[in-house]
Design a protein around this motif. Sequence first.
Motif, PDB file in Angstrom:
ATOM      1  N   LYS A 158       0.839  -1.186   0.000  1.00  4.86           N
ATOM      2  CA  LYS A 158       0.000   0.000   0.000  1.00  4.86           C
ATOM      3  C   LYS A 158       0.877   1.240   0.000  1.00  4.86           C
ATOM      4  N   GLU A 159       0.359   2.294  -0.594  1.00  6.89           N
ATOM      5  CA  GLU A 159       1.036   3.584  -0.585  1.00  6.89           C
ATOM      6  C   GLU A 159       0.614   4.380   0.657  1.00  6.89           C
ATOM      7  N   GLY A 160       1.306   5.482   0.860  1.00 11.45           N
ATOM      8  CA  GLY A 160       0.890   6.414   1.916  1.00 11.45           C
ATOM      9  C   GLY A 160       1.586   6.168   3.237  1.00 11.45           C
ATOM     10  N   GLY A 161       1.386   7.105   4.155  1.00 13.68           N
ATOM     11  CA  GLY A 161       2.095   7.081   5.422  1.00 13.68           C
ATOM     12  C   GLY A 161       1.573   6.095   6.432  1.00 13.68           C
ATOM     13  N   THR A 162       0.278   5.814   6.391  1.00 11.13           N
ATOM     14  CA  THR A 162      -0.336   4.909   7.362  1.00 11.13           C
ATOM     15  C   THR A 162      -0.960   3.735   6.630  1.00 11.13           C
ATOM     16  N   MET A 163      -0.812   2.548   7.191  1.00 12.04           N
ATOM     17  CA  MET A 163      -1.469   1.363   6.659  1.00 12.04           C
ATOM     18  C   MET A 163      -2.333   0.764   7.774  1.00 12.04           C
ATOM     19  N   ASP A 164      -3.632   0.645   7.506  1.00  7.88           N
ATOM     20  CA  ASP A 164      -4.509   0.008   8.470  1.00  7.88           C
ATOM     21  C   ASP A 164      -4.029  -1.425   8.701  1.00  7.88           C
ATOM     22  N   TYR A 165      -4.060  -1.860   9.963  1.00  6.48           N
ATOM     23  CA  TYR A 165      -3.590  -3.205  10.273  1.00  6.48           C
ATOM     24  C   TYR A 165      -4.587  -4.293   9.872  1.00  6.48           C
ATOM     25  N   LEU A 166      -5.879  -3.936   9.714  1.00  5.37           N
ATOM     26  CA  LEU A 166      -6.902  -4.982   9.588  1.00  5.37           C
ATOM     27  C   LEU A 166      -7.849  -4.824   8.396  1.00  5.37           C
ATOM     28  N   ARG A 167      -8.039  -3.614   7.874  1.00  2.00           N
ATOM     29  CA  ARG A 167      -9.060  -3.397   6.835  1.00  2.00           C
ATOM     30  C   ARG A 167      -8.400  -3.282   5.464  1.00  2.00           C
ATOM     31  N   HIS A 168      -8.526  -4.344   4.671  1.00  2.00           N
ATOM     32  CA  HIS A 168      -7.769  -4.452   3.432  1.00  2.00           C
ATOM     33  C   HIS A 168      -8.639  -4.773   2.225  1.00  2.00           C
ATOM     34  N   LYS A 169      -9.889  -4.325   2.233  1.00  2.00           N
ATOM     35  CA  LYS A 169     -10.786  -4.580   1.106  1.00  2.00           C
ATOM     36  C   LYS A 169     -11.334  -3.256   0.570  1.00  2.00           C
ATOM     37  N   ALA A 170     -11.688  -3.281  -0.713  1.00  2.00           N
ATOM     38  CA  ALA A 170     -12.271  -2.081  -1.320  1.00  2.00           C
ATOM     39  C   ALA A 170     -13.546  -1.690  -0.595  1.00  2.00           C
ATOM     40  N   ALA A 171     -14.308  -2.688  -0.160  1.00  2.00           N
ATOM     41  CA  ALA A 171     -15.569  -2.408   0.528  1.00  2.00           C
ATOM     42  C   ALA A 171     -15.349  -1.704   1.862  1.00  2.00           C
ATOM     43  N   ASP A 172     -14.160  -1.873   2.453  1.00  2.00           N
ATOM     44  CA  ASP A 172     -13.869  -1.230   3.734  1.00  2.00           C
ATOM     45  C   ASP A 172     -13.788   0.286   3.615  1.00  2.00           C
ATOM     46  N   ARG A 173     -13.622   0.785   2.398  1.00  2.00           N
ATOM     47  CA  ARG A 173     -13.517   2.230   2.190  1.00  2.00           C
ATOM     48  C   ARG A 173     -14.880   2.913   2.089  1.00  2.00           C
ATOM     49  N   GLU A 174     -15.944   2.124   1.999  1.00  2.00           N
ATOM     50  CA  GLU A 174     -17.282   2.696   1.839  1.00  2.00           C
ATOM     51  C   GLU A 174     -17.652   3.554   3.059  1.00  2.00           C
ATOM     52  N   GLY A 175     -18.168   4.726   2.795  1.00  2.00           N
ATOM     53  CA  GLY A 175     -18.545   5.654   3.859  1.00  2.00           C
ATOM     54  C   GLY A 175     -17.464   6.654   4.198  1.00  2.00           C
ATOM     55  N   PHE A 176     -16.240   6.390   3.768  1.00  7.30           N
ATOM     56  CA  PHE A 176     -15.124   7.310   4.009  1.00  7.30           C
ATOM     57  C   PHE A 176     -14.924   8.223   2.797  1.00  7.30           C
ATOM     58  N   THR A 177     -14.516   9.439   3.057  1.00  9.80           N
ATOM     59  CA  THR A 177     -14.036  10.252   1.941  1.00  9.80           C
ATOM     60  C   THR A 177     -12.708   9.663   1.475  1.00  9.80           C
ATOM     61  N   GLU A 178     -12.324   9.955   0.249  1.00 10.00           N
ATOM     62  CA  GLU A 178     -11.053   9.431  -0.270  1.00 10.00           C
ATOM     63  C   GLU A 178      -9.884   9.910   0.581  1.00 10.00           C
ATOM     64  N   LYS A 179      -9.919  11.183   0.963  1.00 11.36           N
ATOM     65  CA  LYS A 179      -8.849  11.739   1.787  1.00 11.36           C
ATOM     66  C   LYS A 179      -8.723  10.978   3.097  1.00 11.36           C
TER      67      LYS A 179
END
Length: 514
Positions: A158-179
Amino acid sequence: MNLLRNTVLMTIGATLSLLGACSHGTSNSHNKQQSNVLFIITDDQGYGDFSAYGGASDAHTPHLDELAQKGVRFTNAYVSMSVCSPSRMAMLTGRQQQRWGVYNFGAQLPDSEITLAEQLKAQGYQTGMVGKSHYGPVQGPGVPEFPTSHGFDYYFGKEGGTMDYLRHKAADREGFTEKMANHLGIGPFWENDKQVDMEGYSTDIILDKSLQYIDEYKHHPFFLMVSFNAVHLFTHQIPDEDLKLMGIDKVPDWDPGTGDWDQYLEWYVNTVKPHTPQGRQRYLYHLNKLDDAIGTITAKLKAEGLDENTIVVFISDNGGSPRTYADNTPLKGNKYILEEGGIRVPFVLSWPGHLPQGKVFNQTVSGMDIFPTLHAALDMPLPENTEIDGVNLMPYLLGKDDSNPHEWLFWTGFHLKGKPRTYDDPNGALARHDKTYYGDETGWAVRYQNWKLRYYGRADSYGLYDLTNDYSEEHNLAVDHPELVEQMKQRFFQWNEKIKEDHVKYDLPESSEF
């Protein structure tokens, strides 16, 4: 330019691979001829959180300790910046990242910079990176900062400064803004140019992919960079079954339905240190899992008969974070700032049969030295017409040179001279978020032999410390040695002006700060 250069590098690499196969016969004999390289980098690991360094009494890292016993452990090893993306770029290129205008999190890796992966690929190596990539913002393949754009044949991470330890699916991003999803590191992994949903704990996923890579290329010389996200925040995230075994409660993650960015920052500052329940226990969970994973990888090398023919590099990207309960004992300070705890890191180099075992090296070295040292060890030519800031450590480690590899080292903070930031609400989430740096992230620093000069930008003052006798930076001797302070100041500004000469090449704007 990048396309042309990559084409040339791939052509050279393919030619060398073909010549190697012809001249050495089987791939196994070719493997014996060229040593593999395993480059392990951890995220925000405290100097004291590596038990061979004798810092924190509750940190136990038996596998890292074993690695140190099999190689050289450095006690005065520095990274080029107190935050991750700049220091990682410097390690990968052997060059000060300030040369192309990177002074803080604003990361960029120009096409013209040549990475270790590109150099090894040109020598016929298979090149892979598994884990966190933080050479730029979250953008996906095709940009210069993406690993496959800079010499890696294979990338899973994954890119970026932080990597979630547990949520690794596209569906996990639902409800969040991209930022917000990008900031939290939620979502699928990249496998080269495709996104892949995964389940599980990130350290385990990185481990499994690393083992698979070794399996696939064990009969061919390889360069594998394993970039763990442990022990970066958010360390409250632990699999439910392990929380149950530990007897501690789950800390809720941010619910995007409860507010906007300001509310998110409020959750942030109320979740990290000092507000995480059992915070140090949770941090040590991730540290122990990290140590076990490294032990599994090195055991894999031994099981495959590769351990005697693999150079292993281990380093942390910067000091331990004040937000995660990391411990930088006995050093002062932490990630984000230029005290020793922010820039001095654990570093081990192992190469059985070539480097001493169990050696402790106390002279000053830098993460930038990895680049030229590997070139020398593998008898590779350095890039032409490129000024390398790192130093080849081989003569020093083999007892052929007893001088100091780096008589001088230089660091910039987030700004050379910072002005106190003002806040509409001095008690609001943003103000409290910034206070968790736990120090002055501005200014600059210089190390000269055993002396360190620290310029505190916000206070417009200087601190001078004798690190041989005061590595905790408790006794400011600036008043006692005004001539030395002036000498080190002038040397810093000379270095800074020299660095700025490269800004023209990268078409960077003139800056009053830098």
